[in-house]
Design a protein around this motif. Structure first.
Motif, PDB file in Angstrom:
ATOM      1  N   ALA A 293       0.768  -1.178  -0.366  1.00  0.00           N
ATOM      2  CA  ALA A 293       0.212  -0.166  -0.179  1.00  0.00           C
ATOM      3  C   ALA A 293       0.997   1.408  -0.083  1.00  0.00           C
ATOM      4  O   ALA A 293       0.558   2.378  -0.909  1.00  0.00           O
ATOM      5  N   SER A 294       2.117   1.059   0.292  1.00  0.00           N
ATOM      6  CA  SER A 294       2.815   2.233   0.880  1.00  0.00           C
ATOM      7  C   SER A 294       3.255   2.629  -0.407  1.00  0.00           C
ATOM      8  O   SER A 294       3.768   3.905  -1.035  1.00  0.00           O
ATOM      9  N   THR A 295       3.401   1.475  -1.188  1.00  0.00           N
ATOM     10  CA  THR A 295       4.050   2.194  -2.598  1.00  0.00           C
ATOM     11  C   THR A 295       3.595   1.952  -3.693  1.00  0.00           C
ATOM     12  O   THR A 295       3.921   3.227  -3.478  1.00  0.00           O
ATOM     13  N   LEU A 296       2.450   1.650  -3.192  1.00  0.00           N
ATOM     14  CA  LEU A 296       1.040   2.729  -4.447  1.00  0.00           C
ATOM     15  C   LEU A 296       0.641   3.526  -4.127  1.00  0.00           C
ATOM     16  O   LEU A 296       0.605   4.593  -4.917  1.00  0.00           O
ATOM     17  N   LEU A 297       1.020   4.433  -2.900  1.00  0.00           N
ATOM     18  CA  LEU A 297       0.300   5.414  -2.164  1.00  0.00           C
ATOM     19  C   LEU A 297       1.591   6.715  -2.894  1.00  0.00           C
ATOM     20  O   LEU A 297       1.215   7.518  -3.422  1.00  0.00           O
ATOM     21  N   LEU A 298       3.091   6.216  -2.446  1.00  0.00           N
ATOM     22  CA  LEU A 298       3.929   6.879  -3.377  1.00  0.00           C
ATOM     23  C   LEU A 298       3.885   7.009  -4.190  1.00  0.00           C
ATOM     24  O   LEU A 298       4.743   8.336  -5.222  1.00  0.00           O
ATOM     25  N   ALA A 299       3.562   5.719  -5.431  1.00  0.00           N
ATOM     26  CA  ALA A 299       3.441   5.404  -6.776  1.00  0.00           C
ATOM     27  C   ALA A 299       2.633   6.609  -7.216  1.00  0.00           C
ATOM     28  O   ALA A 299       3.071   7.377  -8.255  1.00  0.00           O
ATOM     29  N   ALA A 300       1.364   6.998  -6.550  1.00  0.00           N
ATOM     30  CA  ALA A 300       0.536   7.500  -7.375  1.00  0.00           C
ATOM     31  C   ALA A 300       0.709   9.158  -6.665  1.00  0.00           C
ATOM     32  O   ALA A 300       0.478  10.032  -7.630  1.00  0.00           O
ATOM     33  N   ILE A 301       1.575   9.479  -5.686  1.00  0.00           N
ATOM     34  CA  ILE A 301       2.176  11.095  -5.793  1.00  0.00           C
ATOM     35  C   ILE A 301       2.827  11.458  -6.583  1.00  0.00           C
ATOM     36  O   ILE A 301       2.693  12.260  -6.996  1.00  0.00           O
ATOM     37  N   GLY A 302       3.908  10.800  -6.596  1.00  0.00           N
ATOM     38  CA  GLY A 302       4.786  11.027  -8.113  1.00  0.00           C
ATOM     39  C   GLY A 302       3.930  10.720  -8.965  1.00  0.00           C
ATOM     40  O   GLY A 302       4.897  12.298  -9.654  1.00  0.00           O
ATOM     41  N   ALA A 303       3.323   9.545  -9.746  1.00  0.00           N
ATOM     42  CA  ALA A 303       2.258  10.551 -11.352  1.00  0.00           C
ATOM     43  C   ALA A 303       1.695  11.360 -11.006  1.00  0.00           C
ATOM     44  O   ALA A 303       1.790  12.136 -12.109  1.00  0.00           O
ATOM     45  N   LEU A 304       0.688  11.655  -9.970  1.00  0.00           N
ATOM     46  CA  LEU A 304       0.176  12.896 -10.346  1.00  0.00           C
ATOM     47  C   LEU A 304       0.986  14.224  -9.739  1.00  0.00           C
ATOM     48  O   LEU A 304       0.083  15.060 -10.101  1.00  0.00           O
ATOM     49  N   GLY A 305       1.686  14.144  -8.952  1.00  0.00           N
ATOM     50  CA  GLY A 305       3.003  15.211  -8.599  1.00  0.00           C
ATOM     51  C   GLY A 305       3.344  15.369 -10.076  1.00  0.00           C
ATOM     52  O   GLY A 305       4.630  16.077 -10.544  1.00  0.00           O
ATOM     53  N   ALA A 306       3.875  15.245 -11.388  1.00  0.00           N
ATOM     54  CA  ALA A 306       4.202  14.978 -12.655  1.00  0.00           C
ATOM     55  C   ALA A 306       3.488  16.123 -13.537  1.00  0.00           C
ATOM     56  O   ALA A 306       3.761  16.198 -15.122  1.00  0.00           O
ATOM     57  N   SER A 307       2.828  17.540 -13.083  1.00  0.00           N
ATOM     58  CA  SER A 307       1.876  17.887 -13.798  1.00  0.00           C
ATOM     59  C   SER A 307       3.051  19.243 -14.234  1.00  0.00           C
ATOM     60  O   SER A 307       2.450  20.113 -15.246  1.00  0.00           O
ATOM     61  N   TYR A 308       4.529  19.333 -14.192  1.00  0.00           N
ATOM     62  CA  TYR A 308       5.469  20.436 -14.077  1.00  0.00           C
ATOM     63  C   TYR A 308       4.805  20.841 -15.479  1.00  0.00           C
ATOM     64  O   TYR A 308       5.405  22.078 -15.932  1.00  0.00           O
ATOM     65  N   ALA A 309       5.558  20.140 -16.292  1.00  0.00           N
ATOM     66  CA  ALA A 309       5.338  20.174 -18.249  1.00  0.00           C
ATOM     67  C   ALA A 309       3.833  21.257 -18.349  1.00  0.00           C
ATOM     68  O   ALA A 309       4.033  22.180 -19.240  1.00  0.00           O
TER      69      ALA A 309
END
Length: 386
Positions: A293-309
């Motif tokens: 669960a921690s891995t999936l949540l951290l992965a989601a944070i990484g994916a959703l935080g990729a709005s930079y461009a």
């Protein structure tokens, strides 16, 4: 031009690598130099703050000198030199100095590419090109996980850094030889940073840039390593950081064409960052939900935080052509500067919370709150479409 973009992409892979590799080397640096995670957060913060501070002179250089000379000289001298200093480090301040130099060296590479995109290609496809470049460049995040761990085991962390220094200098030489400056980088109408700051729409976009990348970059770049090691065991650090890095790549590719598909930039960015804040809130509420669960949540944070461009594309739509260099580098200053501030702040916050699990829980909560604050201001910004 294609060869130039290719070598700049490789340079950006290195930039992504350098902002994330400390999480993997943390155990070795602690054992050899006695540097703890909170101290390494300072070194990571130095990388981001120097990177951010360099955006103003980089913007001037892109408009006046062009991307070829700007990227090649800084990457070779500062980036390669900083990696050599890191390889020879014997004290904590050597790591600080090395990370500052590397941050200066990496500062122009993404903006050089964006400058070329903005001058050569239509505004309509800028977000897609920018997102794809960041997605490909994020392979550096992958390299800074398990592969860096392997390299450190085989060559030692000093040997691995020496090899990286050589690769960085070689890439800089490639930039000098292959990058071609777009037409019209000199002469004609000129402006200043003050002209950029007079664009009122930016003041509602800059706050989300200040916070949107900070949680993903801060966690992936440093705190995921100690968190996983302390809570689930050091053997899982490489795997979790690899999964989070892969998710960040997926996120970049998912965001890249979204503005053309949905006809909006603002609402895609706002939705993604609100969901990211929700994932952080879950980890704050339940800081030990289990390894998967921690891995999936951290992965989601990484994916959703990729709005930079997409954020950059949102702001870039308001710039006239003669302010392109200064404009995009100002946006990048806020984004990377926000990460640097966060990295400096998280060390003291972690210590003040008592360290350990309570410290990690507090960091998750703080990241969620700052993301929500940025979203609250950004919600009033004008949308942009090309």
């Amino acid at each position: 031009m294609n060869a130039g973009i290719a070598i700049l992409t490789l340079a950006y892979v290195l930039s992504q690598f350098y902002r994330a590799f400390l999480a993997v080397l943390a155990p070795e640096l602690t054992a050899d130099l006695g540097i703890d995670a909170a101290t390494l957060s300072r070194a990571s913060g130095i990388w981001f703050l120097v990177f951010a501070a360099m955006q103003l002179p980089v913007g001037w250089a892109l408009d006046r000198l062009g991307p070829r000379r700007t990227a090649a000289v800084l990457l070779g001298v500062c980036g390669g030199g900083g990696a050599m200093v890191f390889a020879a480090a014997t004290q904590g301040w050597h790591i600080d100095l090395a990370m500052g130099l590397i941050g200066a060296g990496c500062a122009p590479v993404l903006m050089a590419s964006y400058f070329i995109f903005a001058r050569v290609f239509s505004a309509r496809v800028f977000a897609t090109l920018a997102g794809v470049l960041v997605g490909v460049g994020s392979l550096g995040n992958i390299a800074a996980s398990v592969p860096m761990g392997w390299a450190a085991e085989i060559l030692g962390w000093r040997g691995a850094m020496q090899a990286l220094a050589a690769l960085t200098v070689a890439t800089a030489v490639g930039c000098w030889l292959m990058v071609r400056d777009p037409d019209g980088i000199t002469g004609g109408k000129r402006g200043s940073l003050l002209d950029v700051l007079r664009i009122r729409a930016l003041w509602l976009i800059l706050p989300i840039l200040l916070v949107n990348y900070a949680p993903a970059a801060g966690l992936r770049g440093l705190w995921v390593g100690p968190y996983v090691a302390d809570v689930y065991g050091a053997a899982h650090v490489g795997t979790v950081t690899l999964v989070m890095a892969a998710a960040m790549i997926v996120g970049n590719f998912a965001y890249a064409p979204a503005d053309r598909i949905f006809g909006t930039r603002k609402w895609i960015v706002l939705t993604g960052n609100l969901l990211g804040a929700a994932m952080l809130g879950i980890l704050w509420w339940v800081p030990v939900p289990g390894l998967v669960a921690s891995t999936l949540l951290l992965a989601a944070i990484g994916a959703l935080g990729a709005s930079y461009a997409l954020c950059i594309a949102h702001g870039r739509a308001f710039f006239p052509p003669h302010l392109t260099g200064r404009g995009v580098t100002l946006l990048n200053l806020f984004s990377i500067g926000g990460v640097g501030i966060a990295q400096f702040a998280t060390g003291p916050i972690f210590r003040a919370a008592g360290g350990g699990l309570a410290g990690y829980q507090t960091l998750f909560g703080v990241f969620a709150l700052v993301l929500l604050a940025g979203c609250a201001i950004y919600a009033f910004s004008p949308d942009s479409r090309d």
